[in-house]
Design an enzyme around this catalytic site. Structure first.
Site, PDB file in Angstrom:
ATOM      1  N   ARG A  52       0.842  -1.140  -0.033  1.00 50.54           N
ATOM      2  CA  ARG A  52      -0.059   0.011   0.038  1.00 50.54           C
ATOM      3  C   ARG A  52       0.901   1.282  -0.001  1.00 50.54           C
ATOM      4  NH1 ARG A  52       2.427   2.198   3.530  1.00 50.54           N
ATOM      5  NH2 ARG A  52       0.881   3.742   3.726  1.00 50.54           N
ATOM      6  N   ARG A  95      -7.705  -0.165  -6.532  1.00 53.95           N
ATOM      7  CA  ARG A  95      -7.842   0.904  -5.543  1.00 53.95           C
ATOM      8  C   ARG A  95      -8.165   2.250  -6.525  1.00 53.95           C
ATOM      9  NH1 ARG A  95      -4.142   1.204  -0.396  1.00 53.95           N
ATOM     10  NH2 ARG A  95      -6.045   2.189   0.299  1.00 53.95           N
ATOM     11  N   GLN A 200      -2.032   2.335   9.926  1.00 53.50           N
ATOM     12  CA  GLN A 200      -0.553   2.706   9.268  1.00 53.50           C
ATOM     13  C   GLN A 200       0.664   3.257  10.190  1.00 53.50           C
ATOM     14  OE1 GLN A 200      -3.609   3.104   7.733  1.00 53.50           O
ATOM     15  NE2 GLN A 200      -3.452   2.658   5.750  1.00 53.50           N
ATOM     16  N   ASP A 241      -1.734  10.988  -2.123  1.00 55.53           N
ATOM     17  CA  ASP A 241      -2.180   9.953  -2.983  1.00 55.53           C
ATOM     18  C   ASP A 241      -2.542  10.539  -4.338  1.00 55.53           C
ATOM     19  OD1 ASP A 241      -2.961   8.520  -0.323  1.00 55.53           O
ATOM     20  OD2 ASP A 241      -2.626   6.899  -1.730  1.00 55.53           O
ATOM     21  N   LYS A 252      -4.179  10.154   3.128  1.00 50.69           N
ATOM     22  CA  LYS A 252      -5.146   9.142   4.202  1.00 50.69           C
ATOM     23  C   LYS A 252      -6.168   9.962   5.062  1.00 50.69           C
ATOM     24  CE  LYS A 252      -4.830   5.840   4.506  1.00 50.69           C
ATOM     25  NZ  LYS A 252      -5.998   4.969   4.006  1.00 50.69           N
TER      26      LYS A 252
HETATM   27  O1  MRU Z   1      -4.508   3.099   2.241  1.00 50.14           O
HETATM   28  P1  MRU Z   1      -3.001   3.274   2.152  1.00 50.14           P
HETATM   29  O2  MRU Z   1      -2.158   2.841   3.159  1.00 50.14           O
HETATM   30  O3  MRU Z   1      -2.230   3.048   0.870  1.00 50.14           O
HETATM   31  O4  MRU Z   1      -2.763   4.975   2.070  1.00 50.14           O
HETATM   32  C1  MRU Z   1      -1.520   5.468   2.035  1.00 50.14           C
HETATM   33  C2  MRU Z   1      -1.651   6.805   2.280  1.00 50.14           C
HETATM   34  O5  MRU Z   1      -2.540   7.590   2.263  1.00 50.14           O
HETATM   35  C3  MRU Z   1      -0.135   7.622   2.163  1.00 50.14           C
HETATM   36  O6  MRU Z   1      -0.071   8.788   2.738  1.00 50.14           O
HETATM   37  C4  MRU Z   1       0.111   7.932   0.770  1.00 50.14           C
HETATM   38  O7  MRU Z   1      -0.187   7.071  -0.224  1.00 50.14           O
HETATM   39  C5  MRU Z   1       1.559   8.555   0.307  1.00 50.14           C
HETATM   40  S1  MRU Z   1       2.652   7.250   0.567  1.00 50.14           S
HETATM   41  C6  MRU Z   1       4.308   7.996   0.067  1.00 50.14           C
END
Ligand code: MRU
Length: 352
Positions: A52, A95, A200, A241, A252
């Site tokens: 992820r 996703r 996370q 993202d 997130k």
């Molecule tokens: O749901 P996830 O764990 O994939 O979400 C990840 C995030 O929101 C991170 O902050 C984002 O991908 C940046 S990663 C360098």
């Protein structure tokens, strides 16, 4: 620290025509590497958060297509491209929010189309995916350097979710900036939010920062306001993202709350992300926020923490508006408001 941890966490890599990744669902209790030789397994791994983080799923998607090209039994170039297109669709559907996934898949499709024979396409696709993985690390290091000048000696930096080595191929975006700040000789401490519901922050960010010898403190998400109001935080850095050209940042769930609280307390709030996370095409209102299953909220791990049959709203991401953001750190420099002017400039002058 679990046995077998070496000094560099490498989240995803290619080894002997297989994709090898850390199973992040098992962290922090076990550091387990899983190996896949079927693109469908990679799609499941992305869907189920074995891998992820936006840049990591971009590279994982590219490696998924590299497996698909090797799996194909097609005897013509058109047949091979059709098999790849089928795999692309399956990987893309895993996703919706991180733009890096589509970016990684498109890059490989483009490469595949430039090949002139089945063997040539197979070679090109595998080597392009491997190159993307190596470039991800270089990009993170350049981003880290650009961001490190924004942080001072003895800063305590808050971060949310995991935008570290575990969210990229290695080194990290937001945590890459923190690593580079330390490498530049400054002493920094980190406050990591827990990041419910998938945690996370507690499972991954504290794991990798502790692994690298950082002074890191874990807080529940509900203590962000307390920490800022009581002077425990000097600056914030998070990943992203998807960033649209108006400077709206999708990251997130909970990032918006952290940014709002930082504004309230006059604390600089930075976002660190590669250009592959910037989407110049989509408008903020059209970005799809992934909604995840309710059981992530009604329990922690296997333990139930809510009554049966309760209604749950579980968005995985939120949008932070540009007025809350002090700067967007990229491998090409730091963009500042007005973002509609500064973001496109990052792509100019050989900057793409
Ligand atoms: O749901 P996830 O764990 O994939 O979400 C990840 C995030 O929101 C991170 O902050 C984002 O991908 C940046 S990663 C360098």
């Amino acid at each position: 620290m679990p046995d077998g941890v070496d000094s560099t966490l490498r989240t995803v890599r290619w080894n002997k025509n297989r994709v090898v990744m850390i199973d992040q669902t098992k962290l922090p209790n076990e550091l387990i590497f899983v190996e896949y030789d079927d693109f469908n397994q990679v799609a499941d791994a992305i869907r189920n958060l074995v891998v992820r983080g936006a840049p990591a799923i971009g590279v994982a998607g590219a490696f998924g297509l590299a497996l698909a090209v090797l799996q194909s039994k097609a005897t013509t170039k058109d047949g091979l491209l059709a098999d790849l297109e089928n795999a692309r669709k399956i990987l893309f559907a895993t996703r919706p929010t991180a733009v890096n996934l589509g970016w990684g898949l498109e890059k490989i499709m483009h490469t595949a189309k430039s090949g002139n024979s089945i063997e040539h396409i197979k070679e090109l696709v595998v080597s392009e995916a491997k190159k993307m993985a190596e470039e991800d690390i270089e990009i993170n290091k350049a981003m880290g350097k650009n961001g490190s000048v924004l942080f001072d000696n003895n800063d305590t930096i808050m971060t949310h979710c995991n935008a570290g080595a575990l969210a990229t191929v290695a080194y990290g975006t937001a945590l890459g900036v923190i690593r580079a700040t330390r490498e530049s000789g400054k002493n920094v401490k980190v406050i990591a939010t827990e990041t419910r519901p998938i945690q996370q922050g507690s499972r991954l960010t504290t794991f990798e920062l502790k692994h690298d010898g950082f002074d890191v403190s874990l807080i529940p998400d509900t203590a962000v306001g307390y920490s800022m109001a009581n002077g425990l935080v000097n600056k914030v850095v998070v990943g992203a993202d998807r960033i649209v050209k108006t400077g709206h940042v999708f990251n997130k769930i909970g990032t918006y709350q952290v940014a709002t609280m930082a504004k309230q307390h006059g604390i600089p709030f930075y976002v660190a992300a590669p250009l592959s996370t910037i989407d110049l095409e989509t408008k903020a209102e059209d970005v799809i926020i992934e909604m995840r299953k309710g059981s992530e909220v009604t329990g922690i791990g296997d333990k139930k923490t809510a009554p049966d049959d309760i209604n749950v709203i579980n968005p995985a991401f939120d949008m932070t508006p540009p007025e809350l953001i002090s700067g967007i750190i990229t491998e090409k420099g730091v963009a500042r408001a007005p973002y509609e002017e500064s973001i496109p400039k990052l792509f100019q002058d050989g900057n793409s």
